[in-house]
Design an enzyme around this catalytic site. Sequence first.
Site, short mmCIF file in Angstrom:
data_model
loop_
_atom_site.label_atom_id
_atom_site.label_comp_id
_atom_site.label_asym_id
_atom_site.label_seq_id
_atom_site.Cartn_x
_atom_site.Cartn_y
_atom_site.Cartn_z
CE1 TYR A 56 -3.09 -2.99 0.39
CE2 TYR A 56 -3.45 -2.42 2.67
CZ TYR A 56 -3.71 -3.23 1.59
OH TYR A 56 -4.60 -4.28 1.73
N GLY A 209 -18.05 -3.43 0.07
CA GLY A 209 -18.05 -3.56 -1.40
C GLY A 209 -17.22 -2.47 -2.05
CG LEU A 213 -22.27 -3.08 -0.45
CD1 LEU A 213 -21.58 -4.24 0.29
CD2 LEU A 213 -23.68 -3.49 -0.87
N1 LIG Z 1 -6.13 -8.72 1.75
C1 LIG Z 1 -6.36 -8.09 0.62
O1 LIG Z 1 -5.99 -8.54 -0.46
C2 LIG Z 1 -7.09 -6.76 0.66
C3 LIG Z 1 -7.62 -6.21 -0.52
C4 LIG Z 1 -8.30 -5.00 -0.44
C5 LIG Z 1 -8.44 -4.37 0.80
N2 LIG Z 1 -7.91 -4.92 1.92
C6 LIG Z 1 -8.02 -4.28 3.25
O2 LIG Z 1 -9.41 -4.13 3.54
C7 LIG Z 1 -9.68 -2.78 3.87
C8 LIG Z 1 -11.08 -2.42 3.44
O3 LIG Z 1 -11.28 -2.67 2.06
P1 LIG Z 1 -11.51 -1.52 0.98
O4 LIG Z 1 -10.98 -0.26 1.52
O5 LIG Z 1 -10.98 -2.03 -0.30
O6 LIG Z 1 -13.08 -1.47 0.80
P2 LIG Z 1 -14.32 -1.09 1.76
O7 LIG Z 1 -13.90 -1.09 3.17
O8 LIG Z 1 -15.41 -1.98 1.34
O9 LIG Z 1 -14.67 0.39 1.27
C9 LIG Z 1 -13.79 1.45 1.44
C10 LIG Z 1 -14.32 2.65 0.69
O10 LIG Z 1 -15.55 3.05 1.28
C11 LIG Z 1 -15.49 4.39 1.71
N3 LIG Z 1 -16.19 4.43 3.00
C12 LIG Z 1 -15.86 3.82 4.16
N4 LIG Z 1 -16.80 4.02 5.10
C13 LIG Z 1 -17.74 4.79 4.53
C14 LIG Z 1 -18.98 5.35 4.99
N5 LIG Z 1 -19.41 5.11 6.23
N6 LIG Z 1 -19.72 6.11 4.12
C15 LIG Z 1 -19.28 6.33 2.87
N7 LIG Z 1 -18.13 5.82 2.36
C16 LIG Z 1 -17.37 5.06 3.19
C17 LIG Z 1 -14.03 4.71 1.84
O11 LIG Z 1 -13.85 6.09 1.61
P3 LIG Z 1 -12.57 6.94 2.12
O12 LIG Z 1 -11.36 6.12 1.77
O13 LIG Z 1 -12.67 8.19 1.34
O14 LIG Z 1 -12.72 7.14 3.58
C18 LIG Z 1 -13.41 3.85 0.74
O15 LIG Z 1 -13.52 4.52 -0.49
C19 LIG Z 1 -8.59 -1.98 3.14
O16 LIG Z 1 -8.40 -0.71 3.73
C20 LIG Z 1 -7.40 -2.89 3.31
O17 LIG Z 1 -6.80 -2.69 4.57
C21 LIG Z 1 -7.25 -6.12 1.86
#
Ligand SMILES: NC(=O)c1ccc[n+]([C@@H]2O[C@H](COP(=O)([O-])OP(=O)(O)OC[C@H]3O[C@@H](n4cnc5c(N)ncnc54)[C@H](OP(=O)(O)O)[C@@H]3O)[C@@H](O)[C@H]2O)c1
Length: 318
Positions: A56, A209, A213
């Site tokens: 990252y 998502g 979502l």
């Molecule tokens: N192991 C793996 O391969 C892998 C892959 C992907 C992700 N991850 C981990 O999983 C974590 C979460 O996944 P993700 O970030 O891809 O997806 P997510 O948690 O499903 O969604 C994150 C997105 O949603 C927005 N968001 C969060 N809370 C919100 C709310 N209450 N209202 C409106 N928008 C909101 C965030 O905006 P902002 O950023 O603008 O706050 C960001 O754009 C990552 O941070 C990472 O640490 C792991």
Amino acid sequence: VRTTTLGGAKAGVIGLGCMSMSFAYTTGRRDDREAVAVIHAALEAGANLIDTADVYGPFANECLVGRALATTELAASALVATKVGLLAPTRDGQDPRPDGRPDHLRAAVAASLRRLGLDCLDICFLHRVDPAVPLAESWGALAEAVAAGLVRWIGLSEVTVAQLDLAHRIHPVAVVENELSLFSRGPLADVAPWCAAHGAGLIAYAPLGRGMLTGHYRSRELFGAGDRRARLPRFAAGAFERNLAIVGRLGDIARRHGATPAQVALAWVLAQGDHIVAIPGTKRLAFLAENLAAAGLGLPPSCLLELDSLGEPVGARK
Ligand SMILES: NC(=O)c1ccc[n+]([C@@H]2O[C@H](COP(=O)([O-])OP(=O)(O)OC[C@H]3O[C@@H](n4cnc5c(N)ncnc54)[C@H](OP(=O)(O)O)[C@@H]3O)[C@@H](O)[C@H]2O)c1
């Protein structure tokens, strides 16, 4: 925040995904000061699983987490999870590529420790299984890091049950991190039961998502050119609009329960098992507060059934 056990430690069932603070989603601002405040606020609330990875940034996100840990008295309560074994893209538009060679993993663990300012990583994941390297070799290198006192618990990310069985015979798989949300339910069929049966925790990544979502993203215009989501099939023109219709139905359900779509989406993930920790990613204090409140949102069985039948999203998840 209610707790569960990850490895041998207590973890809030909602943790914090730190990726979007420095990588992949460029939508909106990048503000390291607010990001550090978000990490501190998560720890204060008991959302102590802090999820990062060397890729990252690359590296910038671990440095940011390291700065946050160095500037709070709550650092000892943090359960720091990082991931190694993926190399950053060398060109725009490329995906990270796996490198599961033992030498690389050994060097990567040492470098992550330095960036995070830690003597020992709480959880270290093999970010992806490298098809060019036998899993036993990659996993063996992480098991050696445990034996050397550099890592407490090791885990696998984006894995199948066959890979879990193989790894578990060599060294216990303490934690698994797979994508799990209303839009990505695959792990519920096999990986989630495997974790429950083997005493492993399951970290649900992208539980919102990838933001879809939450109902926050109403237009594809919101994703800039550098935003990885713009290249994902579910966010492609056509699929995006049809998926928004599902999010609309999620919004109706959320309104009936006095909650937001993000909170209902997270509560659904947590209802899938006591061994599950959801790590919604955010860099904003307001989103963090909204997401943390989901830990106290009990959804009645009729609502869970309704959510189960929301329908499959259009387009592959990656
Ligand atoms: N192991 C793996 O391969 C892998 C892959 C992907 C992700 N991850 C981990 O999983 C974590 C979460 O996944 P993700 O970030 O891809 O997806 P997510 O948690 O499903 O969604 C994150 C997105 O949603 C927005 N968001 C969060 N809370 C919100 C709310 N209450 N209202 C409106 N928008 C909101 C965030 O905006 P902002 O950023 O603008 O706050 C960001 O754009 C990552 O941070 C990472 O640490 C792991």
